[in-house]
Design an enzyme around this catalytic site. Structure first.
Site, PDB file in Angstrom:
ATOM      1  N   ARG A 131     -37.869   9.020  20.289  1.00 39.52           N
ATOM      2  CA  ARG A 131     -37.859   7.983  19.311  1.00 39.52           C
ATOM      3  C   ARG A 131     -36.753   6.971  19.620  1.00 39.52           C
ATOM      4  O   ARG A 131     -35.598   7.418  19.757  1.00 39.52           O
ATOM      5  CB  ARG A 131     -37.679   8.361  17.712  1.00 39.52           C
ATOM      6  CG  ARG A 131     -37.553   7.181  16.863  1.00 39.52           C
ATOM      7  CD  ARG A 131     -37.017   8.109  15.452  1.00 39.52           C
ATOM      8  NE  ARG A 131     -38.024   8.882  14.935  1.00 39.52           N
ATOM      9  CZ  ARG A 131     -37.639   9.760  13.997  1.00 39.52           C
ATOM     10  NH1 ARG A 131     -36.509   9.927  13.690  1.00 39.52           N
ATOM     11  NH2 ARG A 131     -38.445  10.626  13.379  1.00 39.52           N
ATOM     12  N   ASP A 158     -33.984  14.407  14.702  1.00 39.00           N
ATOM     13  CA  ASP A 158     -33.294  13.263  14.529  1.00 39.00           C
ATOM     14  C   ASP A 158     -31.992  12.985  15.273  1.00 39.00           C
ATOM     15  O   ASP A 158     -31.240  14.200  15.587  1.00 39.00           O
ATOM     16  CB  ASP A 158     -33.058  13.135  12.891  1.00 39.00           C
ATOM     17  CG  ASP A 158     -34.132  12.444  11.986  1.00 39.00           C
ATOM     18  OD1 ASP A 158     -35.248  12.288  12.731  1.00 39.00           O
ATOM     19  OD2 ASP A 158     -34.142  12.813  10.848  1.00 39.00           O
TER      20      ASP A 158
END
Ligand code: FDA
Length: 288
Positions: free
Chosen positions: A164, A114
């Protein structure tokens, strides 16, 4: 936020968190896969400042990977660099990630790193680039509110990065981050298009219908197949849009956070982005 009672935060957070235990996360992933989705599991926790704790969190993630294998779940994992020690020592964080990636490789699984606030961006990307040289099964996140992100794509595409793309959840100053909603959206699309064109796998992480429609239009127009991209959403958000995307034949991965640290996670999210508090209140008032 400090004066909001814990039970109320718990009530706010319930739709967005699988529960406190790995069993809760497994049950949630099974329910999601029954509905045609796949998942990524997040062990809640961030900004850890104790070395031993980062090693313990890494072990918890390994337990998650083993359980995914045992239960044959269609899920990978998402990890926050500061939960694995980025703020203590980037080398510690990298060592923890290497341990995780080695186990994930043995199990044919995948680890997504992340992206946190802008104080961590450069260190996170540096670690990612080093790991990418040694592992195929690692991905990262870029945020479309960050002015630097298109340049970062330029550095990541030669590595065949798996990225992402999301708008970004943290509050960042205008010197480094776009503040205009449409500009953030347009940058999001430029990033998705640049990555797909460079043959990098893209996770299109948004609940914004405009971005979903623009992305679908783009992949269909250029005939990208579903192994080139996937949509991603957070647990509990925009279930109708999620179902529409799945029904149209696209891959949809749901981010499933679980763990005892749900309270810190929820209060941080609510503090960082007051808009989420608005969504949550809307949920409460519309709850039967
Ligand atoms: P936007 O905020 O405009 O939301 C679109 C619509 O979705 C809203 O109008 C609302 O209806 C609904 N919605 C959005 N959030 C909601 C909520 N919490 N509750 C209820 N409804 C909501 N960020 C980051 O900085 N680093 C990261 O690594 C990640 N990782 C990540 C993974 C995945 C799978 C997703 C989907 C998102 C992230 N994010 C993230 C968060 C991301 O940056 C962003 O803050 C949120 O996705 C909200 O942005 P949207 O694109 O959905 O648009």
């Amino acid at each position: 936020m400090p004066v909001v009672p814990k039970f109320l935060v718990g009530h706010f957070a319930r739709p967005y968190i699988a529960g406190e235990t790995l069993d809760d996360a497994v049950a949630k992933v099974e329910a999601l896969t029954a509905g045609g989705c796949i998942a990524t599991i997040d062990v809640l926790g961030e900004e850890v400042m104790d070395r031993e704790e980062t090693i313990s969190i890494t072990s918890q993630y390994i337990e998650v990977l083993d359980r995914i294998e045992l239960e044959r779940l269609d899920s990978n994992i998402s990890v926050k660099p500061t939960a694995l020690g980025l703020e203590i020592d980037p080398e510690l964080c990298e060592a923890n990630l290497r341990r995780l990636l080695a186990r994930a490789s043995e199990l044919n699984n995948f680890v997504r790193i992340d992206m946190e606030d802008s104080s961590t961006t450069t260190a996170t990307l540096d670690i990612y680039c080093r790991l990418r040289n040694d592992f195929d099964n690692v991905g990262v996140v870029l945020q479309s509110y960050m002015i630097r992100s298109l340049d970062d794509i330029g550095s990541l595409t030669p590595l065949g990065a798996n990225v992402r793309v999301c708008k970004g959840i943290y509050v960042e100053p205008e010197e480094i981050a776009y503040q205009d909603r449409q500009k953030i959206r347009d940058n999001f699309m430029e990033m998705v298009e640049a990555l797909l064109t460079a043959k990098c796998h893209v996770g299109i992480a948004t609940h914004d219908r405009q971005l979903v429609e623009r992305s679908i239009d783009y992949v269909e127009r250029l005939s990208f197949t579903t192994d080139a991209y996937e949509f991603q959403m957070l647990l509990g958000v925009e279930a109708n849009l999620c179902r529409e995307i799945v029904a149209a034949g696209h891959r949809m991965r749901i981010y499933v956070p679980f763990g005892e640290q749900w309270y810190a996670y929820s209060t941080r999210r609510l503090k960082e982005n007051p808009a989420i508090a608005g969504h949550v209140l809307k949920n409460i008032f519309s709850a039967k």
